[in-house]
Scaffold this motif. Sequence first.
Motif, short mmCIF file in Angstrom:
data_model
loop_
_atom_site.label_atom_id
_atom_site.label_comp_id
_atom_site.label_asym_id
_atom_site.label_seq_id
_atom_site.Cartn_x
_atom_site.Cartn_y
_atom_site.Cartn_z
N ILE A 111 0.87 -1.30 -0.07
CA ILE A 111 0.19 0.10 -0.06
C ILE A 111 0.93 1.35 0.12
N PRO A 118 -8.19 0.06 -8.74
CA PRO A 118 -7.31 -1.44 -8.16
C PRO A 118 -7.71 -2.61 -9.06
N LEU A 152 -5.23 -5.65 -4.30
CA LEU A 152 -5.61 -4.61 -3.41
C LEU A 152 -7.23 -4.26 -3.57
N ASN A 155 -9.38 -4.72 -0.44
CA ASN A 155 -8.74 -4.18 0.98
C ASN A 155 -9.25 -3.03 1.28
N ASP A 197 -8.58 -1.09 3.96
CA ASP A 197 -7.62 -0.23 4.37
C ASP A 197 -6.86 0.47 3.26
N PHE A 198 -6.71 -0.21 2.04
CA PHE A 198 -6.03 0.70 1.08
C PHE A 198 -7.31 1.67 0.70
#
Length: 459
Positions: free
Chosen positions: A64, A81, A86, A89, A91-92
Amino acid sequence: MKITKLLVANRGEIAVRIIRAASELGIKTVQVYSAADANSLAVEMADEAVEIGPASAAKSYLDIDAVMKAAKDTKADGIHPGYGFLAENADFADAVEAAGIAFVGPTGDMIRSMGDKASARKAAEDAGVPTVPGSDGVIDDMEVAKVLATSIGFPVMIKATAGGGGRGIRVAENAEEFASLAPQASAEAKSTFGDGGLYLEKLIDGARHIEVQILGDGENFVHCYERECSLQRRRQKVWEEAPSSALSDQVREKLCSSAVALAKAVGYRGAGTVEYLYDDKSGEFYFIEMNTRIQVEHPVTEAIVGIDLLAEMIKIASGEPLSVSQGDIVVRGHAIEVRINAEDPANNFMPFPGIVGDMRVPGGPGVRFDHMLYQGYQIPPFYDSLLGKLIVHADTREAAINRLKRAATELRLDGLKTTTPLFLALAEDPAVQAGDVHTKWLEPWLEINSDKLASKGDD
Ligand code: ADP
Ligand code: ADP
Ligand code: MG
Protein backbone atom coordinates in the motif's frame (compact mmCIF):
# COMPACT_ATOMS: atom_id res chain seq x y z
CA MET A 1 -13.99 15.49 -7.84
CA LYS A 2 -13.30 14.80 -11.48
CA ILE A 3 -10.51 12.32 -12.11
CA THR A 4 -7.91 13.69 -14.56
CA LYS A 5 -5.06 11.26 -13.92
CA LEU A 6 -5.74 7.65 -13.01
CA LEU A 7 -3.20 5.35 -11.40
CA VAL A 8 -3.64 1.68 -12.33
CA ALA A 9 -2.85 -0.45 -9.27
CA ASN A 10 -2.87 -3.77 -11.09
CA ARG A 11 -1.23 -5.61 -13.99
CA GLY A 12 -1.99 -7.88 -16.93
CA GLU A 13 -5.09 -7.77 -19.08
CA ILE A 14 -7.17 -5.78 -16.59
CA ALA A 15 -4.53 -3.01 -16.45
CA VAL A 16 -4.76 -2.76 -20.24
CA ARG A 17 -8.57 -2.66 -20.01
CA ILE A 18 -8.47 0.17 -17.43
CA ILE A 19 -5.99 2.21 -19.50
CA ARG A 20 -8.28 1.89 -22.55
CA ALA A 21 -11.34 3.06 -20.61
CA ALA A 22 -9.46 6.02 -19.10
CA SER A 23 -8.01 7.02 -22.44
CA GLU A 24 -11.47 7.13 -24.06
CA LEU A 25 -12.62 9.44 -21.23
CA GLY A 26 -9.67 11.79 -21.86
CA ILE A 27 -8.00 10.78 -18.58
CA LYS A 28 -4.21 10.38 -18.30
CA THR A 29 -2.87 7.12 -16.85
CA VAL A 30 -0.05 6.05 -14.54
CA GLN A 31 0.86 2.38 -14.54
CA VAL A 32 2.65 1.04 -11.46
CA TYR A 33 4.70 -2.10 -12.04
CA SER A 34 6.98 -4.62 -10.40
CA ALA A 35 10.48 -5.20 -11.73
CA ALA A 36 9.16 -8.36 -13.45
CA ASP A 37 6.59 -6.32 -15.40
CA ALA A 38 8.88 -3.61 -16.81
CA ASN A 39 8.20 -4.95 -20.32
CA SER A 40 4.46 -5.32 -19.95
CA LEU A 41 1.93 -4.06 -22.48
CA ALA A 42 0.25 -1.92 -19.80
CA VAL A 43 3.54 -0.14 -19.01
CA GLU A 44 3.99 0.49 -22.72
CA MET A 45 0.43 1.82 -23.17
CA ALA A 46 0.12 4.08 -20.10
CA ASP A 47 1.10 7.76 -20.24
CA GLU A 48 3.49 7.29 -17.32
CA ALA A 49 4.87 4.26 -15.49
CA VAL A 50 6.43 3.91 -12.05
CA GLU A 51 8.32 0.90 -10.73
CA ILE A 52 7.12 0.13 -7.21
CA GLY A 53 9.11 -2.91 -6.15
CA PRO A 54 10.47 -6.36 -6.97
CA ALA A 55 8.61 -9.26 -8.62
CA SER A 56 7.10 -10.44 -5.34
CA ALA A 57 3.51 -9.14 -5.23
CA ALA A 58 3.78 -8.66 -1.46
CA LYS A 59 6.55 -6.13 -2.09
CA SER A 60 4.95 -4.41 -5.09
CA TYR A 61 1.26 -4.73 -6.10
CA LEU A 62 0.22 -5.47 -2.51
CA ASP A 63 2.42 -2.80 -0.92
CA ILE A 64 0.00 0.00 0.00
CA ASP A 65 2.77 2.47 0.90
CA ALA A 66 4.58 1.91 -2.39
CA VAL A 67 1.39 2.42 -4.43
CA MET A 68 0.45 5.55 -2.45
CA LYS A 69 3.92 7.01 -2.90
CA ALA A 70 3.68 6.50 -6.67
CA ALA A 71 0.27 8.20 -6.67
CA LYS A 72 1.57 11.22 -4.77
CA ASP A 73 4.78 11.49 -6.83
CA THR A 74 2.82 11.49 -10.08
CA LYS A 75 -0.05 13.63 -8.71
CA ALA A 76 -2.65 11.02 -9.67
CA ASP A 77 -6.14 12.03 -8.52
CA GLY A 78 -7.75 8.60 -8.96
CA ILE A 79 -6.72 4.97 -8.39
CA HIS A 80 -8.28 1.93 -10.04
CA PRO A 81 -7.48 -1.32 -8.21
CA GLY A 82 -8.70 -3.81 -10.87
CA TYR A 83 -9.38 -7.28 -9.40
CA GLY A 84 -7.32 -9.36 -6.97
CA PHE A 85 -4.35 -7.64 -5.25
CA LEU A 86 -5.65 -4.60 -3.30
CA ALA A 87 -9.08 -4.45 -4.96
CA GLU A 88 -10.97 -5.64 -1.88
CA ASN A 89 -8.62 -4.25 0.75
CA ALA A 90 -10.65 -1.81 2.90
CA ASP A 91 -7.53 -0.24 4.44
CA PHE A 92 -6.24 0.56 0.97
CA ALA A 93 -9.53 2.19 -0.03
CA ASP A 94 -9.38 4.26 3.17
CA ALA A 95 -5.74 5.25 2.57
CA VAL A 96 -6.55 6.39 -0.96
CA GLU A 97 -9.50 8.53 0.13
CA ALA A 98 -7.55 9.92 3.12
CA ALA A 99 -4.92 11.15 0.64
CA GLY A 100 -7.64 13.08 -1.23
CA ILE A 101 -7.52 10.66 -4.17
CA ALA A 102 -10.66 9.08 -5.65
CA PHE A 103 -10.83 5.32 -5.15
CA VAL A 104 -12.54 3.68 -8.13
CA GLY A 105 -14.70 1.39 -6.05
CA PRO A 106 -16.78 1.43 -2.88
CA THR A 107 -15.75 3.00 0.44
CA GLY A 108 -13.57 1.11 2.91
CA ASP A 109 -16.58 0.55 5.13
CA MET A 110 -18.63 -0.97 2.30
CA ILE A 111 -15.72 -3.30 1.54
CA ARG A 112 -15.53 -4.19 5.25
CA SER A 113 -19.19 -5.14 5.44
CA MET A 114 -19.46 -6.92 2.06
CA GLY A 115 -15.90 -8.20 1.52
CA ASP A 116 -15.91 -10.28 4.70
CA LYS A 117 -17.98 -13.23 3.55
CA ALA A 118 -19.55 -13.97 6.95
CA SER A 119 -20.71 -10.39 7.51
CA ALA A 120 -21.92 -10.19 3.90
CA ARG A 121 -24.19 -13.19 4.57
CA LYS A 122 -25.69 -11.25 7.44
CA ALA A 123 -26.20 -8.15 5.27
CA ALA A 124 -27.88 -10.31 2.62
CA GLU A 125 -30.24 -11.86 5.18
CA ASP A 126 -31.08 -8.41 6.53
CA ALA A 127 -31.93 -7.28 2.98
CA GLY A 128 -34.22 -10.27 2.52
CA VAL A 129 -31.88 -12.09 0.12
CA PRO A 130 -31.91 -15.88 0.62
CA THR A 131 -28.57 -17.32 1.79
CA VAL A 132 -27.27 -20.89 1.96
CA PRO A 133 -28.18 -22.45 5.34
CA GLY A 134 -25.11 -22.19 7.58
CA SER A 135 -23.46 -20.54 10.55
CA ASP A 136 -24.35 -17.10 11.85
CA GLY A 137 -21.12 -15.25 11.36
CA VAL A 138 -17.65 -16.52 12.12
CA ILE A 139 -17.08 -19.80 13.97
CA ASP A 140 -15.38 -19.17 17.31
CA ASP A 141 -15.81 -22.56 18.92
CA MET A 142 -15.05 -25.80 17.06
CA GLU A 143 -17.30 -27.91 19.31
CA VAL A 144 -20.28 -25.62 18.75
CA ALA A 145 -19.47 -25.62 15.02
CA LYS A 146 -19.43 -29.43 14.92
CA VAL A 147 -22.88 -29.56 16.47
CA LEU A 148 -24.11 -26.95 14.00
CA ALA A 149 -22.59 -28.85 11.05
CA THR A 150 -24.42 -31.99 12.17
CA SER A 151 -27.70 -30.10 12.36
CA ILE A 152 -27.21 -28.45 8.93
CA GLY A 153 -26.51 -31.93 7.59
CA PHE A 154 -23.32 -33.21 5.94
CA PRO A 155 -21.67 -32.59 3.56
CA VAL A 156 -20.90 -29.05 4.73
CA MET A 157 -18.59 -26.46 3.24
CA ILE A 158 -16.03 -24.87 5.50
CA LYS A 159 -15.24 -21.46 4.01
CA ALA A 160 -12.75 -18.72 4.85
CA THR A 161 -14.44 -15.35 5.55
CA ALA A 162 -11.56 -13.66 3.72
CA GLY A 163 -11.35 -16.22 0.90
CA GLY A 164 -11.34 -15.58 -2.82
CA GLY A 165 -10.32 -17.09 -6.14
CA GLY A 166 -11.67 -20.49 -5.07
CA ARG A 167 -9.18 -20.79 -2.20
CA GLY A 168 -9.88 -21.29 1.50
CA ILE A 169 -12.73 -23.78 0.96
CA ARG A 170 -13.02 -27.40 2.23
CA VAL A 171 -15.84 -29.93 2.02
CA ALA A 172 -16.45 -32.16 5.07
CA GLU A 173 -18.48 -35.31 4.48
CA ASN A 174 -18.94 -36.15 8.16
CA ALA A 175 -18.11 -35.05 11.72
CA GLU A 176 -14.69 -36.75 11.74
CA GLU A 177 -13.63 -35.00 8.55
CA PHE A 178 -14.98 -31.77 9.93
CA ALA A 179 -12.78 -32.06 13.02
CA SER A 180 -9.65 -32.55 10.93
CA LEU A 181 -10.42 -30.18 8.00
CA ALA A 182 -11.58 -27.10 9.92
CA PRO A 183 -8.18 -26.39 11.55
CA GLN A 184 -6.47 -26.98 8.17
CA ALA A 185 -8.80 -24.55 6.42
CA SER A 186 -8.22 -21.96 9.12
CA ALA A 187 -4.43 -22.29 8.86
CA GLU A 188 -4.56 -22.02 5.05
CA ALA A 189 -6.80 -18.95 5.21
CA LYS A 190 -4.51 -17.36 7.78
CA SER A 191 -1.45 -17.82 5.57
CA THR A 192 -3.19 -16.93 2.27
CA PHE A 193 -5.48 -14.11 3.35
CA GLY A 194 -4.00 -13.05 6.70
CA ASP A 195 -7.28 -13.95 8.42
CA GLY A 196 -8.09 -17.44 9.68
CA GLY A 197 -11.83 -16.77 10.26
CA LEU A 198 -14.15 -19.54 9.04
CA TYR A 199 -17.89 -20.01 8.53
CA LEU A 200 -20.07 -22.92 7.50
CA GLU A 201 -22.47 -23.49 4.62
CA LYS A 202 -24.55 -26.41 3.52
CA LEU A 203 -23.20 -27.95 0.33
CA ILE A 204 -25.64 -27.23 -2.50
CA ASP A 205 -25.03 -30.13 -4.84
CA GLY A 206 -25.45 -29.86 -8.61
CA ALA A 207 -26.13 -26.12 -8.45
CA ARG A 208 -25.29 -23.53 -11.05
CA HIS A 209 -23.21 -20.43 -10.36
CA ILE A 210 -25.22 -17.38 -11.39
CA GLU A 211 -24.21 -13.83 -10.51
CA VAL A 212 -25.76 -10.42 -10.99
CA GLN A 213 -23.83 -7.33 -12.12
CA ILE A 214 -24.88 -4.22 -10.27
CA LEU A 215 -23.96 -0.54 -10.46
CA GLY A 216 -24.62 2.08 -7.82
CA ASP A 217 -23.69 5.72 -7.24
CA GLY A 218 -24.72 5.69 -3.56
CA GLU A 219 -28.25 6.82 -4.40
CA ASN A 220 -29.34 5.06 -7.57
CA PHE A 221 -28.90 1.35 -8.12
CA VAL A 222 -29.37 -0.80 -11.21
CA HIS A 223 -28.59 -4.34 -12.27
CA CYS A 224 -27.16 -5.30 -15.65
CA TYR A 225 -28.68 -8.78 -15.57
CA GLU A 226 -26.87 -12.01 -14.83
CA ARG A 227 -23.89 -14.08 -15.88
CA GLU A 228 -23.65 -17.83 -15.56
CA CYS A 229 -20.24 -19.20 -14.53
CA SER A 230 -20.98 -22.86 -13.85
CA LEU A 231 -18.03 -24.24 -15.80
CA GLN A 232 -15.38 -24.26 -13.09
CA ARG A 233 -12.21 -26.11 -12.24
CA ARG A 234 -11.11 -26.06 -8.60
CA ARG A 235 -13.93 -23.58 -7.91
CA GLN A 236 -12.44 -21.14 -10.42
CA LYS A 237 -14.40 -20.02 -13.42
CA VAL A 238 -13.07 -20.99 -16.85
CA TRP A 239 -16.04 -20.16 -19.16
CA GLU A 240 -18.69 -17.54 -18.45
CA GLU A 241 -21.76 -16.45 -20.34
CA ALA A 242 -24.65 -14.02 -20.31
CA PRO A 243 -27.55 -14.38 -20.04
CA SER A 244 -27.92 -17.69 -18.21
CA SER A 245 -29.81 -20.28 -20.21
CA ALA A 246 -31.23 -21.76 -16.97
CA LEU A 247 -33.46 -18.93 -15.75
CA SER A 248 -37.12 -18.29 -16.46
CA ASP A 249 -38.03 -14.62 -16.81
CA GLN A 250 -39.77 -14.85 -13.45
CA VAL A 251 -36.73 -16.22 -11.57
CA ARG A 252 -34.46 -13.79 -13.44
CA GLU A 253 -36.57 -10.88 -12.24
CA LYS A 254 -36.52 -12.11 -8.60
CA LEU A 255 -32.78 -12.80 -8.67
CA CYS A 256 -31.83 -9.46 -10.22
CA SER A 257 -34.12 -7.47 -7.91
CA SER A 258 -32.64 -9.21 -4.87
CA ALA A 259 -29.17 -8.03 -5.94
CA VAL A 260 -30.45 -4.47 -6.32
CA ALA A 261 -32.12 -4.70 -2.88
CA LEU A 262 -28.77 -5.65 -1.37
CA ALA A 263 -26.95 -2.83 -3.16
CA LYS A 264 -29.58 -0.39 -1.92
CA ALA A 265 -29.42 -1.71 1.64
CA VAL A 266 -25.70 -0.91 1.86
CA GLY A 267 -25.91 2.30 -0.22
CA TYR A 268 -23.45 0.74 -2.63
CA ARG A 269 -21.14 2.85 -4.76
CA GLY A 270 -19.37 1.48 -7.82
CA ALA A 271 -19.59 -1.75 -9.80
CA GLY A 272 -20.21 -4.94 -7.87
CA THR A 273 -21.28 -8.52 -8.34
CA VAL A 274 -23.68 -10.48 -6.19
CA GLU A 275 -22.97 -14.20 -6.54
CA TYR A 276 -25.56 -16.94 -6.06
CA LEU A 277 -25.95 -20.68 -6.35
CA TYR A 278 -29.06 -21.65 -8.29
CA ASP A 279 -30.72 -25.02 -7.93
CA ASP A 280 -32.59 -25.46 -11.20
CA LYS A 281 -34.56 -28.43 -9.85
CA SER A 282 -36.19 -26.51 -7.00
CA GLY A 283 -35.95 -23.07 -8.63
CA GLU A 284 -34.32 -21.74 -5.44
CA PHE A 285 -31.35 -19.38 -5.41
CA TYR A 286 -28.98 -18.65 -2.54
CA PHE A 287 -26.58 -15.73 -2.02
CA ILE A 288 -22.94 -16.86 -1.60
CA GLU A 289 -20.87 -13.69 -1.72
CA MET A 290 -20.49 -10.20 -3.09
CA ASN A 291 -17.41 -9.05 -4.98
CA THR A 292 -16.95 -5.32 -4.42
CA ARG A 293 -14.90 -4.75 -7.58
CA ILE A 294 -14.84 -5.28 -11.32
CA GLN A 295 -14.82 -8.98 -12.20
CA VAL A 296 -12.75 -10.88 -14.72
CA GLU A 297 -15.89 -11.83 -16.68
CA HIS A 298 -17.40 -8.32 -16.93
CA PRO A 299 -17.09 -8.19 -20.77
CA VAL A 300 -19.96 -10.65 -21.34
CA THR A 301 -22.26 -8.19 -19.58
CA GLU A 302 -20.83 -5.28 -21.56
CA ALA A 303 -21.61 -7.24 -24.73
CA ILE A 304 -25.27 -7.98 -23.97
CA VAL A 305 -26.28 -4.64 -22.42
CA GLY A 306 -23.95 -2.32 -24.36
CA ILE A 307 -22.63 -0.53 -21.26
CA ASP A 308 -18.92 0.17 -20.71
CA LEU A 309 -18.66 -0.94 -17.07
CA LEU A 310 -15.13 0.40 -16.61
CA ALA A 311 -16.12 3.84 -17.90
CA GLU A 312 -19.16 3.75 -15.64
CA MET A 313 -16.98 2.93 -12.60
CA ILE A 314 -14.59 5.78 -13.34
CA LYS A 315 -17.45 8.26 -13.80
CA ILE A 316 -19.06 7.19 -10.53
CA ALA A 317 -15.73 7.69 -8.73
CA SER A 318 -15.55 11.14 -10.32
CA GLY A 319 -18.81 11.98 -8.55
CA GLU A 320 -21.11 11.68 -11.55
CA PRO A 321 -24.51 10.05 -11.09
CA LEU A 322 -25.24 6.77 -12.89
CA SER A 323 -25.67 7.45 -16.59
CA VAL A 324 -28.28 4.71 -17.01
CA SER A 325 -31.58 3.92 -15.35
CA GLN A 326 -33.02 0.42 -15.09
CA GLY A 327 -35.46 0.97 -17.94
CA ASP A 328 -32.59 1.78 -20.33
CA ILE A 329 -30.88 -1.54 -19.74
CA VAL A 330 -31.95 -4.06 -22.33
CA VAL A 331 -30.40 -7.44 -23.09
CA ARG A 332 -29.42 -8.11 -26.69
CA GLY A 333 -28.15 -11.51 -27.82
CA HIS A 334 -25.83 -13.89 -26.01
CA ALA A 335 -22.15 -13.57 -25.04
CA ILE A 336 -19.52 -16.12 -23.96
CA GLU A 337 -16.08 -15.52 -22.44
CA VAL A 338 -13.33 -18.10 -22.10
CA ARG A 339 -10.20 -17.61 -20.02
CA ILE A 340 -7.04 -18.09 -22.05
CA ASN A 341 -4.51 -19.15 -19.41
CA ALA A 342 -0.82 -20.00 -19.85
CA GLU A 343 -1.46 -23.57 -18.73
CA ASP A 344 -1.24 -26.93 -20.43
CA PRO A 345 -4.69 -28.58 -20.25
CA ALA A 346 -3.20 -31.87 -21.47
CA ASN A 347 -0.85 -31.90 -18.49
CA ASN A 348 -3.14 -31.21 -15.55
CA PHE A 349 -3.15 -27.47 -16.31
CA MET A 350 0.49 -27.08 -15.44
CA PRO A 351 1.50 -23.40 -15.69
CA PHE A 352 3.38 -22.71 -18.92
CA PRO A 353 5.01 -19.31 -18.80
CA GLY A 354 6.97 -18.94 -22.05
CA ILE A 355 7.87 -16.46 -24.74
CA VAL A 356 5.15 -15.46 -27.18
CA GLY A 357 6.18 -16.37 -30.72
CA ASP A 358 4.15 -15.56 -33.81
CA MET A 359 0.66 -14.63 -32.78
CA ARG A 360 -2.64 -14.22 -34.55
CA VAL A 361 -5.44 -12.42 -32.75
CA PRO A 362 -8.99 -13.38 -33.70
CA GLY A 363 -11.26 -10.69 -35.09
CA GLY A 364 -14.33 -10.29 -37.25
CA PRO A 365 -17.93 -9.67 -36.18
CA GLY A 366 -18.80 -10.11 -32.52
CA VAL A 367 -15.29 -10.99 -31.35
CA ARG A 368 -13.27 -9.25 -28.62
CA PHE A 369 -9.90 -10.41 -27.25
CA ASP A 370 -8.80 -8.59 -24.05
CA HIS A 371 -5.21 -9.58 -23.42
CA MET A 372 -1.71 -8.58 -22.30
CA LEU A 373 0.33 -10.12 -25.13
CA TYR A 374 2.64 -9.06 -27.91
CA GLN A 375 5.11 -10.98 -30.02
CA GLY A 376 8.33 -11.61 -28.11
CA TYR A 377 6.73 -11.02 -24.71
CA GLN A 378 8.15 -13.18 -21.95
CA ILE A 379 5.34 -14.16 -19.59
CA PRO A 380 6.55 -13.66 -16.02
CA PRO A 381 6.08 -16.78 -13.84
CA PHE A 382 5.25 -14.84 -10.66
CA TYR A 383 1.57 -14.07 -11.11
CA ASP A 384 -1.65 -15.83 -12.10
CA SER A 385 -1.74 -17.50 -15.48
CA LEU A 386 -4.51 -15.45 -17.13
CA LEU A 387 -3.18 -14.15 -20.47
CA GLY A 388 -6.40 -12.90 -21.91
CA LYS A 389 -10.08 -13.44 -22.41
CA LEU A 390 -11.76 -14.30 -25.65
CA ILE A 391 -15.29 -12.89 -25.75
CA VAL A 392 -17.85 -13.57 -28.45
CA HIS A 393 -21.31 -12.06 -28.93
CA ALA A 394 -24.07 -13.21 -31.28
CA ASP A 395 -27.84 -13.15 -31.60
CA THR A 396 -28.40 -16.55 -29.99
CA ARG A 397 -26.50 -18.90 -27.69
CA GLU A 398 -26.06 -21.41 -30.50
CA ALA A 399 -24.61 -18.75 -32.80
CA ALA A 400 -22.33 -17.58 -29.97
CA ILE A 401 -20.95 -21.11 -29.54
CA ASN A 402 -20.30 -21.35 -33.28
CA ARG A 403 -18.60 -17.97 -33.18
CA LEU A 404 -16.48 -19.12 -30.23
CA LYS A 405 -15.31 -22.16 -32.21
CA ARG A 406 -14.42 -19.95 -35.15
CA ALA A 407 -12.57 -17.34 -33.04
CA ALA A 408 -10.75 -19.89 -30.87
CA THR A 409 -9.55 -21.59 -34.05
CA GLU A 410 -8.24 -18.27 -35.38
CA LEU A 411 -6.31 -17.57 -32.17
CA ARG A 412 -2.68 -18.59 -32.54
CA LEU A 413 -0.06 -18.12 -29.83
CA ASP A 414 3.08 -19.90 -30.94
CA GLY A 415 5.53 -20.93 -28.24
CA LEU A 416 2.91 -21.31 -25.51
CA LYS A 417 0.57 -23.94 -24.17
CA THR A 418 -2.79 -22.40 -23.41
CA THR A 419 -6.28 -23.45 -22.37
CA THR A 420 -7.63 -22.84 -25.90
CA PRO A 421 -7.95 -26.60 -26.75
CA LEU A 422 -10.20 -27.02 -23.71
CA PHE A 423 -12.67 -24.48 -25.07
CA LEU A 424 -12.69 -25.99 -28.55
CA ALA A 425 -13.52 -29.36 -26.97
CA LEU A 426 -16.17 -27.90 -24.66
CA ALA A 427 -17.84 -26.08 -27.55
CA GLU A 428 -18.33 -29.50 -29.25
CA ASP A 429 -19.82 -31.13 -26.14
CA PRO A 430 -23.57 -31.90 -26.27
CA ALA A 431 -24.15 -31.01 -22.57
CA VAL A 432 -22.43 -27.65 -23.01
CA GLN A 433 -24.39 -27.05 -26.20
CA ALA A 434 -27.61 -27.83 -24.32
CA GLY A 435 -26.55 -25.62 -21.38
CA ASP A 436 -26.97 -28.65 -19.13
CA VAL A 437 -24.09 -28.05 -16.69
CA HIS A 438 -23.43 -27.21 -13.04
CA THR A 439 -20.41 -26.27 -10.88
CA LYS A 440 -19.29 -29.89 -10.45
CA TRP A 441 -19.79 -30.85 -14.09
CA LEU A 442 -16.39 -29.89 -15.57
CA GLU A 443 -13.98 -31.75 -13.27
CA PRO A 444 -15.22 -35.29 -14.05
CA TRP A 445 -15.53 -34.29 -17.72
CA LEU A 446 -11.83 -33.39 -17.72
CA GLU A 447 -10.97 -36.86 -16.40
CA ILE A 448 -12.90 -38.59 -19.16
CA ASN A 449 -11.90 -36.25 -22.00
CA SER A 450 -8.19 -35.76 -21.34
CA ASP A 451 -7.42 -37.09 -24.85
CA LYS A 452 -9.24 -34.09 -26.38
CA LEU A 453 -7.09 -31.51 -24.62
CA ALA A 454 -3.78 -31.73 -26.44
CA SER A 455 -2.96 -28.67 -28.53
CA LYS A 456 -3.00 -29.18 -32.27
CA GLY A 457 -0.35 -27.89 -34.62
CA ASP A 458 2.61 -25.83 -33.53
CA ASP A 459 3.77 -25.84 -29.92
P1 ADP B 1 -13.87 -13.35 -10.66
O1 ADP B 1 -15.23 -13.74 -10.23
O2 ADP B 1 -13.71 -11.94 -11.07
O3 ADP B 1 -13.25 -14.34 -11.56
P2 ADP B 1 -12.11 -14.46 -8.76
O4 ADP B 1 -12.65 -14.75 -7.41
O5 ADP B 1 -11.79 -15.58 -9.66
O6 ADP B 1 -13.09 -13.41 -9.34
O7 ADP B 1 -10.84 -13.57 -8.57
C1 ADP B 1 -10.29 -12.76 -9.59
C2 ADP B 1 -8.85 -12.56 -9.30
O8 ADP B 1 -8.68 -12.04 -8.01
C3 ADP B 1 -8.06 -13.82 -9.36
O9 ADP B 1 -6.80 -13.48 -9.86
C4 ADP B 1 -7.98 -14.25 -7.91
O10 ADP B 1 -6.85 -15.04 -7.70
C5 ADP B 1 -7.90 -12.91 -7.22
N1 ADP B 1 -8.51 -12.88 -5.87
C6 ADP B 1 -9.81 -12.96 -5.56
N2 ADP B 1 -10.02 -12.83 -4.24
C7 ADP B 1 -8.80 -12.66 -3.68
C8 ADP B 1 -8.34 -12.45 -2.34
N3 ADP B 1 -9.18 -12.42 -1.30
N4 ADP B 1 -7.03 -12.31 -2.13
C9 ADP B 1 -6.17 -12.35 -3.18
N5 ADP B 1 -6.55 -12.52 -4.46
C10 ADP B 1 -7.83 -12.68 -4.72
P1 ADP C 1 -14.64 -17.38 -3.91
O1 ADP C 1 -14.59 -16.19 -3.00
O2 ADP C 1 -13.44 -18.22 -3.86
O3 ADP C 1 -15.10 -16.99 -5.28
P2 ADP C 1 -17.33 -18.44 -3.50
O4 ADP C 1 -18.04 -18.41 -2.19
O5 ADP C 1 -17.78 -17.49 -4.54
O6 ADP C 1 -15.77 -18.31 -3.26
O7 ADP C 1 -17.43 -19.90 -4.08
C1 ADP C 1 -16.67 -20.31 -5.20
C2 ADP C 1 -17.32 -21.55 -5.81
O8 ADP C 1 -17.36 -22.62 -4.85
C3 ADP C 1 -18.78 -21.38 -6.24
O9 ADP C 1 -18.90 -20.80 -7.52
C4 ADP C 1 -19.26 -22.81 -6.20
O10 ADP C 1 -18.83 -23.55 -7.30
C5 ADP C 1 -18.56 -23.36 -4.97
N1 ADP C 1 -19.38 -23.18 -3.76
C6 ADP C 1 -19.32 -22.16 -2.88
N2 ADP C 1 -20.21 -22.31 -1.88
C7 ADP C 1 -20.87 -23.47 -2.13
C8 ADP C 1 -21.91 -24.21 -1.46
N3 ADP C 1 -22.45 -23.77 -0.32
N4 ADP C 1 -22.33 -25.37 -2.02
C9 ADP C 1 -21.78 -25.84 -3.18
N5 ADP C 1 -20.81 -25.19 -3.84
C10 ADP C 1 -20.34 -24.03 -3.34
MG1 MG D 1 -16.89 -16.11 -5.80
